[in-house]
Design a protein around this motif. Sequence first.
Motif, PDB file in Angstrom:
ATOM      1  N   ASN A  11       0.733  -1.033   0.076  1.00 35.87           N
ATOM      2  CA  ASN A  11       0.512  -0.161   0.161  1.00 35.87           C
ATOM      3  C   ASN A  11       0.972   1.211   0.255  1.00 35.87           C
ATOM      4  OD1 ASN A  11      -2.265   1.759  -0.377  1.00 35.87           O
ATOM      5  ND2 ASN A  11      -3.062   0.234   1.551  1.00 35.87           N
ATOM      6  N   ALA A  12       0.426   2.162  -0.281  1.00 31.99           N
ATOM      7  CA  ALA A  12       1.242   3.819  -0.504  1.00 31.99           C
ATOM      8  C   ALA A  12       1.564   3.278   0.897  1.00 31.99           C
ATOM      9  CB  ALA A  12      -0.045   4.344  -0.588  1.00 31.99           C
ATOM     10  N   SER A  13       2.584   4.861   1.064  1.00 25.38           N
ATOM     11  CA  SER A  13       3.326   4.569   3.219  1.00 25.38           C
ATOM     12  C   SER A  13       2.442   5.113   3.845  1.00 25.38           C
ATOM     13  CB  SER A  13       4.801   4.611   2.373  1.00 25.38           C
ATOM     14  OG  SER A  13       4.649   6.055   2.200  1.00 25.38           O
ATOM     15  N   ASP A  14       1.430   5.922   3.001  1.00 25.19           N
ATOM     16  CA  ASP A  14       0.720   6.748   3.788  1.00 25.19           C
ATOM     17  C   ASP A  14      -0.416   6.227   3.762  1.00 25.19           C
ATOM     18  OD1 ASP A  14       0.334   7.846   1.428  1.00 25.19           O
ATOM     19  OD2 ASP A  14       0.008   9.987   2.108  1.00 25.19           O
ATOM     20  N   SER A  15      -1.365   5.710   3.662  1.00 20.29           N
ATOM     21  CA  SER A  15      -2.843   4.990   3.303  1.00 20.29           C
ATOM     22  C   SER A  15      -3.173   5.030   4.698  1.00 20.29           C
ATOM     23  CB  SER A  15      -2.707   3.787   2.905  1.00 20.29           C
ATOM     24  OG  SER A  15      -2.134   2.709   2.723  1.00 20.29           O
ATOM     25  N   TYR A  16      -2.570   4.696   6.030  1.00 21.65           N
ATOM     26  CA  TYR A  16      -3.399   4.448   7.314  1.00 21.65           C
ATOM     27  C   TYR A  16      -4.032   5.837   7.319  1.00 21.65           C
ATOM     28  CZ  TYR A  16      -4.536   2.890  11.547  1.00 21.65           C
ATOM     29  OH  TYR A  16      -5.142   2.681  12.332  1.00 21.65           O
ATOM     30  N   ASP A  17      -2.891   7.000   7.203  1.00 19.95           N
ATOM     31  CA  ASP A  17      -3.410   7.764   7.562  1.00 19.95           C
ATOM     32  C   ASP A  17      -4.302   8.603   7.371  1.00 19.95           C
ATOM     33  OD1 ASP A  17      -1.256   7.552   9.410  1.00 19.95           O
ATOM     34  OD2 ASP A  17       0.585   9.170   7.674  1.00 19.95           O
ATOM     35  N   LYS A  18      -4.723   8.441   5.882  1.00 19.08           N
ATOM     36  CA  LYS A  18      -5.717   8.950   5.114  1.00 19.08           C
ATOM     37  C   LYS A  18      -6.780   8.360   5.149  1.00 19.08           C
ATOM     38  CE  LYS A  18      -2.846  10.512   1.314  1.00 19.08           C
ATOM     39  NZ  LYS A  18      -2.773  10.418  -0.182  1.00 19.08           N
ATOM     40  N   ILE A  19      -6.916   7.226   6.660  1.00 15.39           N
ATOM     41  CA  ILE A  19      -8.103   6.520   6.740  1.00 15.39           C
ATOM     42  C   ILE A  19      -8.977   7.204   7.434  1.00 15.39           C
ATOM     43  CG2 ILE A  19      -9.402   4.290   7.462  1.00 15.39           C
ATOM     44  CD1 ILE A  19      -7.408   2.930   6.148  1.00 15.39           C
ATOM     45  N   LEU A  20     -10.243   8.017   7.655  1.00 16.34           N
ATOM     46  CA  LEU A  20     -10.474   8.479   8.495  1.00 16.34           C
ATOM     47  C   LEU A  20     -10.651   8.262  10.041  1.00 16.34           C
ATOM     48  CD1 LEU A  20     -13.814  10.024   6.769  1.00 16.34           C
ATOM     49  CD2 LEU A  20     -11.720  11.063   6.625  1.00 16.34           C
ATOM     50  N   ASP A  21     -10.039   8.838  11.439  1.00 13.65           N
ATOM     51  CA  ASP A  21      -9.875   8.880  12.397  1.00 13.65           C
ATOM     52  C   ASP A  21     -11.095   7.943  13.008  1.00 13.65           C
ATOM     53  OD1 ASP A  21      -7.732   9.545  12.385  1.00 13.65           O
ATOM     54  OD2 ASP A  21      -8.220  12.023  13.465  1.00 13.65           O
ATOM     55  N   GLU A  22     -12.261   7.794  12.876  1.00 14.79           N
ATOM     56  CA  GLU A  22     -13.520   7.231  12.786  1.00 14.79           C
ATOM     57  C   GLU A  22     -13.479   6.492  12.062  1.00 14.79           C
ATOM     58  OE1 GLU A  22     -15.190  10.512  10.016  1.00 14.79           O
ATOM     59  OE2 GLU A  22     -13.572  10.415  11.688  1.00 14.79           O
ATOM     60  N   LYS A  23     -13.037   5.344  11.079  1.00 13.57           N
ATOM     61  CA  LYS A  23     -13.029   4.310  10.733  1.00 13.57           C
ATOM     62  C   LYS A  23     -11.727   3.466  10.548  1.00 13.57           C
ATOM     63  CE  LYS A  23     -16.250   5.104   7.717  1.00 13.57           C
ATOM     64  NZ  LYS A  23     -17.249   3.963   7.348  1.00 13.57           N
ATOM     65  N   LYS A  24     -10.339   4.190  11.107  1.00 17.18           N
ATOM     66  CA  LYS A  24      -9.286   3.208  12.012  1.00 17.18           C
ATOM     67  C   LYS A  24     -10.623   2.569  12.619  1.00 17.18           C
ATOM     68  CE  LYS A  24      -6.332   6.888  10.453  1.00 17.18           C
ATOM     69  NZ  LYS A  24      -5.157   7.374  11.210  1.00 17.18           N
ATOM     70  N   PRO A  25     -11.077   2.219  13.639  1.00 15.30           N
ATOM     71  CA  PRO A  25     -11.642   1.116  14.824  1.00 15.30           C
ATOM     72  C   PRO A  25     -11.746  -0.017  13.775  1.00 15.30           C
ATOM     73  CG  PRO A  25     -11.911   2.941  15.428  1.00 15.30           C
ATOM     74  CD  PRO A  25     -11.205   3.788  14.211  1.00 15.30           C
ATOM     75  N   GLU A  26     -12.561   0.940  12.907  1.00 21.86           N
ATOM     76  CA  GLU A  26     -13.543  -0.307  12.176  1.00 21.86           C
ATOM     77  C   GLU A  26     -13.080  -1.557  11.028  1.00 21.86           C
ATOM     78  OE1 GLU A  26     -16.230   0.648   8.060  1.00 21.86           O
ATOM     79  OE2 GLU A  26     -17.106   1.678  10.230  1.00 21.86           O
ATOM     80  N   PHE A  27     -11.698  -0.092  10.501  1.00 26.07           N
ATOM     81  CA  PHE A  27     -11.116  -1.548   9.732  1.00 26.07           C
ATOM     82  C   PHE A  27     -10.019  -2.097  10.090  1.00 26.07           C
ATOM     83  CE2 PHE A  27      -6.883  -1.104   8.247  1.00 26.07           C
ATOM     84  CZ  PHE A  27      -6.583  -2.084   7.118  1.00 26.07           C
ATOM     85  N   LEU A  28      -9.568  -2.136  11.769  1.00 22.03           N
ATOM     86  CA  LEU A  28      -8.245  -2.622  12.379  1.00 22.03           C
ATOM     87  C   LEU A  28      -9.796  -3.940  12.474  1.00 22.03           C
ATOM     88  CD1 LEU A  28      -6.746  -0.288  14.199  1.00 22.03           C
ATOM     89  CD2 LEU A  28      -6.316  -1.429  12.788  1.00 22.03           C
ATOM     90  N   LYS A  29     -11.138  -3.835  13.253  1.00 24.95           N
ATOM     91  CA  LYS A  29     -12.116  -4.396  13.425  1.00 24.95           C
ATOM     92  C   LYS A  29     -12.038  -6.084  12.097  1.00 24.95           C
ATOM     93  CE  LYS A  29     -14.368  -7.015  16.259  1.00 24.95           C
ATOM     94  NZ  LYS A  29     -14.307  -7.777  17.317  1.00 24.95           N
ATOM     95  N   SER A  30     -12.417  -5.281  11.282  1.00 24.35           N
ATOM     96  CA  SER A  30     -12.241  -5.990  10.030  1.00 24.35           C
ATOM     97  C   SER A  30     -11.240  -7.298   9.582  1.00 24.35           C
ATOM     98  CB  SER A  30     -12.794  -4.929   8.504  1.00 24.35           C
ATOM     99  OG  SER A  30     -11.731  -4.201   7.769  1.00 24.35           O
ATOM    100  N   CYS A  31     -10.040  -6.566   9.639  1.00 25.27           N
ATOM    101  CA  CYS A  31      -8.867  -7.136   9.329  1.00 25.27           C
ATOM    102  C   CYS A  31      -9.008  -8.313  10.425  1.00 25.27           C
ATOM    103  CB  CYS A  31      -7.345  -6.363   9.805  1.00 25.27           C
ATOM    104  SG  CYS A  31      -7.386  -5.277   8.556  1.00 25.27           S
ATOM    105  N   GLU A  32      -9.378  -7.044  12.310  1.00 24.61           N
ATOM    106  CA  GLU A  32      -9.681  -9.101  12.752  1.00 24.61           C
ATOM    107  C   GLU A  32     -10.945 -10.020  12.493  1.00 24.61           C
ATOM    108  OE1 GLU A  32     -10.348  -7.368  16.323  1.00 24.61           O
ATOM    109  OE2 GLU A  32      -8.329  -6.073  16.329  1.00 24.61           O
ATOM    110  N   THR A  33     -11.525  -9.737  11.756  1.00 24.66           N
ATOM    111  CA  THR A  33     -12.810 -10.590  11.911  1.00 24.66           C
ATOM    112  C   THR A  33     -12.300 -11.175  10.078  1.00 24.66           C
ATOM    113  OG1 THR A  33     -14.806  -8.620  12.233  1.00 24.66           O
ATOM    114  CG2 THR A  33     -14.827 -10.854  10.967  1.00 24.66           C
ATOM    115  N   TYR A  34     -11.339 -11.088   9.607  1.00 28.32           N
ATOM    116  CA  TYR A  34     -10.597 -11.786   8.110  1.00 28.32           C
ATOM    117  C   TYR A  34      -9.892 -12.662   8.679  1.00 28.32           C
ATOM    118  CZ  TYR A  34      -7.735 -12.020   4.448  1.00 28.32           C
ATOM    119  OH  TYR A  34      -7.812 -12.564   2.536  1.00 28.32           O
ATOM    120  N   ILE A  35      -8.729 -12.440   9.895  1.00 31.64           N
ATOM    121  CA  ILE A  35      -7.928 -13.682  10.441  1.00 31.64           C
ATOM    122  C   ILE A  35      -8.882 -14.424  11.226  1.00 31.64           C
ATOM    123  CG2 ILE A  35      -6.067 -13.485  12.325  1.00 31.64           C
ATOM    124  CD1 ILE A  35      -5.052 -10.766  10.864  1.00 31.64           C
TER     125      ILE A  35
END
Length: 128
Positions: A11-35
Amino acid sequence: MKNEFMLRILNASDSYDKILDEKKPEFLKSCETYIGKLKSEGKLIAAQPLVREGVIISFDNGEWNEKTFKETMEVQVGYYHILAEDMNEAIAIAKENPEFHYSPTARIEVRPIKTKEVTTDFVYPTKA
């Protein structure tokens, strides 16, 4: 028989920084669900994110060179070591990765892992 594959998450080196702060927990939870899904299906060997800072070293003409990741546009942000019947199944697993839903710059490299050398019968270690 299941085969081993590496899903190399790029991914782009700054991709995580571009995710809206309120969406970051949702993204991390979706990764946990995928795993969790891959684990429950017996398809996951390992998965880990990588810190987005680091150094690339190279050796050219007798000289060592170092370049930080921040100087590059794309970095490896993590990996999944999976089991799949074949490349098609590995690709299907990769397409379910949440990285694609949160970042338009995400890419996944899907590669078979060589576990044994055919010519010498050397088996590569899986644990230290």
